[in-house]
Design an enzyme around this catalytic site. Structure first.
Site, short mmCIF file in Angstrom:
data_model
loop_
_atom_site.label_atom_id
_atom_site.label_comp_id
_atom_site.label_asym_id
_atom_site.label_seq_id
_atom_site.Cartn_x
_atom_site.Cartn_y
_atom_site.Cartn_z
N LYS A 1 0.81 -1.23 0.00
CA LYS A 1 0.00 0.00 0.00
C LYS A 1 0.84 1.28 0.00
O LYS A 1 0.48 2.26 -0.66
CB LYS A 1 -0.96 0.00 1.19
CG LYS A 1 -2.11 -0.98 1.03
CD LYS A 1 -3.11 -0.84 2.17
CE LYS A 1 -4.24 -1.87 2.02
NZ LYS A 1 -5.25 -1.73 3.07
N ASP B 1 -10.08 2.72 1.97
CA ASP B 1 -10.21 2.04 3.27
C ASP B 1 -10.91 2.95 4.29
O ASP B 1 -11.77 2.48 5.05
CB ASP B 1 -8.82 1.68 3.83
CG ASP B 1 -8.25 0.41 3.19
OD1 ASP B 1 -9.04 -0.43 2.71
OD2 ASP B 1 -7.01 0.27 3.17
P1 NAP Z 1 0.46 -3.69 10.21
O1 NAP Z 1 0.89 -2.47 9.47
O2 NAP Z 1 1.29 -4.91 10.18
O3 NAP Z 1 0.24 -3.25 11.77
C1 NAP Z 1 -0.07 -4.21 12.75
C2 NAP Z 1 -0.40 -3.50 14.08
O4 NAP Z 1 -0.75 -4.53 15.01
C3 NAP Z 1 0.76 -2.72 14.68
O5 NAP Z 1 0.25 -1.59 15.36
C4 NAP Z 1 1.36 -3.74 15.68
O6 NAP Z 1 2.01 -3.14 16.79
C5 NAP Z 1 0.09 -4.40 16.18
N1 NAP Z 1 0.38 -5.72 16.74
C6 NAP Z 1 0.70 -6.84 16.04
N2 NAP Z 1 0.90 -7.86 16.92
C7 NAP Z 1 0.72 -7.35 18.17
C8 NAP Z 1 0.79 -7.91 19.48
N3 NAP Z 1 1.10 -9.21 19.67
N4 NAP Z 1 0.53 -7.12 20.55
C9 NAP Z 1 0.18 -5.82 20.35
N5 NAP Z 1 0.12 -5.23 19.13
C10 NAP Z 1 0.37 -5.99 18.06
O7 NAP Z 1 -1.00 -4.17 9.73
P2 NAP Z 1 -2.16 -3.28 9.08
O8 NAP Z 1 -2.05 -3.28 7.60
O9 NAP Z 1 -2.21 -1.97 9.80
O10 NAP Z 1 -3.46 -4.18 9.44
C11 NAP Z 1 -3.92 -4.33 10.77
C12 NAP Z 1 -5.16 -5.22 10.79
O11 NAP Z 1 -6.25 -4.57 10.13
C13 NAP Z 1 -4.95 -6.56 10.07
O12 NAP Z 1 -5.58 -7.57 10.82
C14 NAP Z 1 -5.67 -6.35 8.74
O13 NAP Z 1 -6.15 -7.58 8.20
C15 NAP Z 1 -6.82 -5.46 9.18
N6 NAP Z 1 -7.41 -4.67 8.07
C16 NAP Z 1 -8.73 -4.81 7.81
C17 NAP Z 1 -9.33 -4.05 6.82
C18 NAP Z 1 -10.79 -4.21 6.54
O14 NAP Z 1 -11.27 -3.75 5.50
N7 NAP Z 1 -11.55 -4.82 7.45
C19 NAP Z 1 -8.57 -3.13 6.06
C20 NAP Z 1 -7.20 -2.99 6.37
C21 NAP Z 1 -6.63 -3.78 7.38
P3 NAP Z 1 3.60 -2.84 16.73
O15 NAP Z 1 3.76 -1.56 15.98
O16 NAP Z 1 3.98 -2.74 18.17
O17 NAP Z 1 4.24 -4.02 16.04
#
Ligand code: NAP
Length: 285
Positions: A73, A110
């Site tokens: 992205k 989004d």
């Molecule tokens: P990302 O950039 O990888 O960010 C992941 C986030 O989760 C970070 O803030 C990370 O914290 C946190 N995290 C991961 N493991 C953790 C743990 N064990 N304890 C505490 N915090 C944790 O991912 P993203 O693209 O932002 O996506 C995040 C979620 O949103 C995903 O599940 C994705 O599938 C979902 N999503 C859904 C939609 C929808 O349309 N429904 C759209 C976009 C994304 P740190 O910074 O500390 O690592």
């Protein structure tokens, strides 16, 4: 209705790595079939180091537009020639549109998907009325915050395990966005009108973020971006506390509406039960 694909078909798609489990082809092809369009929507999985080569190969409009998902992205925004305000604010694009002259335009749907899902499942919510708490500081949080600020949210607190990442994010948005550690939640939640899980916690099961949702005001709304499973533990805890909930599947479906319009030039038919189709694919129906 069904569609026939001819040599004049409008082609769209989705690009990610991996892409095998994307629900977008199911959603868009159901809308294409219902409208009887001469069109198709296909998955692409370029290798991670070849994303730019892949996108540059589409310049000229042979493919009208592609959704972009993890992990491309940010790079999608960087390679575009022009970008919407929302994509620029979010620092990421989930949709690239190709014009016939070779130009690439970046959009982010989004954020509108998030707002559309709230409007559908928590219709009384007023984004301007109270602060928002966003759990997580990744790309999904960034897109959500951009849309919430443009919609008039008075303040957004970003709570992240890695506080430095939340600070980096807050710095790019300005004074309305505050970076906080998880220890700030007991003070933040009683003031929150909306709490969003934008972490990947809860994906595939498990407890989800630690926030005690019973601390929120009675009329607060709780949204989980995670949609596998559909009713995450986070949403179950919100429900148990009597809070209105919004699921991540609705967000996914709502972001697809402006995407379809941008690629195929018409709104999707509301008659198609895309949520029912997606629930079947998720094994939830
Ligand atoms: P990302 O950039 O990888 O960010 C992941 C986030 O989760 C970070 O803030 C990370 O914290 C946190 N995290 C991961 N493991 C953790 C743990 N064990 N304890 C505490 N915090 C944790 O991912 P993203 O693209 O932002 O996506 C995040 C979620 O949103 C995903 O599940 C994705 O599938 C979902 N999503 C859904 C939609 C929808 O349309 N429904 C759209 C976009 C994304 P740190 O910074 O500390 O690592």
């Amino acid at each position: 209705m069904s569609n026939v694909i001819t040599g004049a078909a409008v082609v769209g798609g989705v690009c990610g790595q991996p892409i095998r489990h994307s629900m977008s082809p199911l959603i868009h092809n159901a809308w294409i079939a219902a409208a009887g369009l001469d069109a198709a929507y296909v998955p692409f999985a370029p290798t991670v180091d070849r994303f730019e080569t892949f996108v540059n190969g589409l310049r000229g409009g042979a493919v009208r537009g592609i959704n972009v998902t993890i992990p491309f992205k940010e790079r999608a925004l960087a390679i575009a020639d022009t970008a919407s305000d929302l994509a620029r604010m979010a620092g990421a694009a989930n949709l690239l549109l190709f014009d016939a002259d070779g130009g690439v335009h970046a959009e982010n749907t989004d954020g509108p998907g998030l707002l559309g899902a709230i409007a559908a499942q928590a219709p009384g919510y007023d984004v301007t009325a109270a602060p928002v708490v966003v759990l997580g500081a990744g790309g999904a949080a960034r897109g959500a915050i951009a849309a919430l600020l443009l919609a008039g949210a008075p303040q957004v607190s970003v709570v992240n395990r890695t506080v430095a990442r939340a600070k980096d994010l807050a710095d790019t948005f300005g004074e309305k966005v505050l970076a906080r550690g998880e220890d700030a939640l007991p003070a933040l939640l009683p003031e929150a009108g909306l709490v969003i899980n934008a972490t990947s916690l809860g994906l595939g099961g498990g407890d989800g973020p630690v926030a005690d949702l019973a601390l929120t005001p009675r009329d607060a709304v709780v949204l989980d971006m995670v949609y596998k499973p559909l009713r995450t533990e986070f949403l179950r805890r919100a429900e148990a506390a009597g809070r209105a909930t919004v699921d991540g599947l609705e967000m996914l479906l709502r972001q697809a509406i402006p995407t379809f319009e941008a690629i195929y030039g018409q709104p999707p038919s509301p008659e198609v039960d895309v949520r029912g189709l997606a629930l079947k694919l998720l094994g939830e129906a």
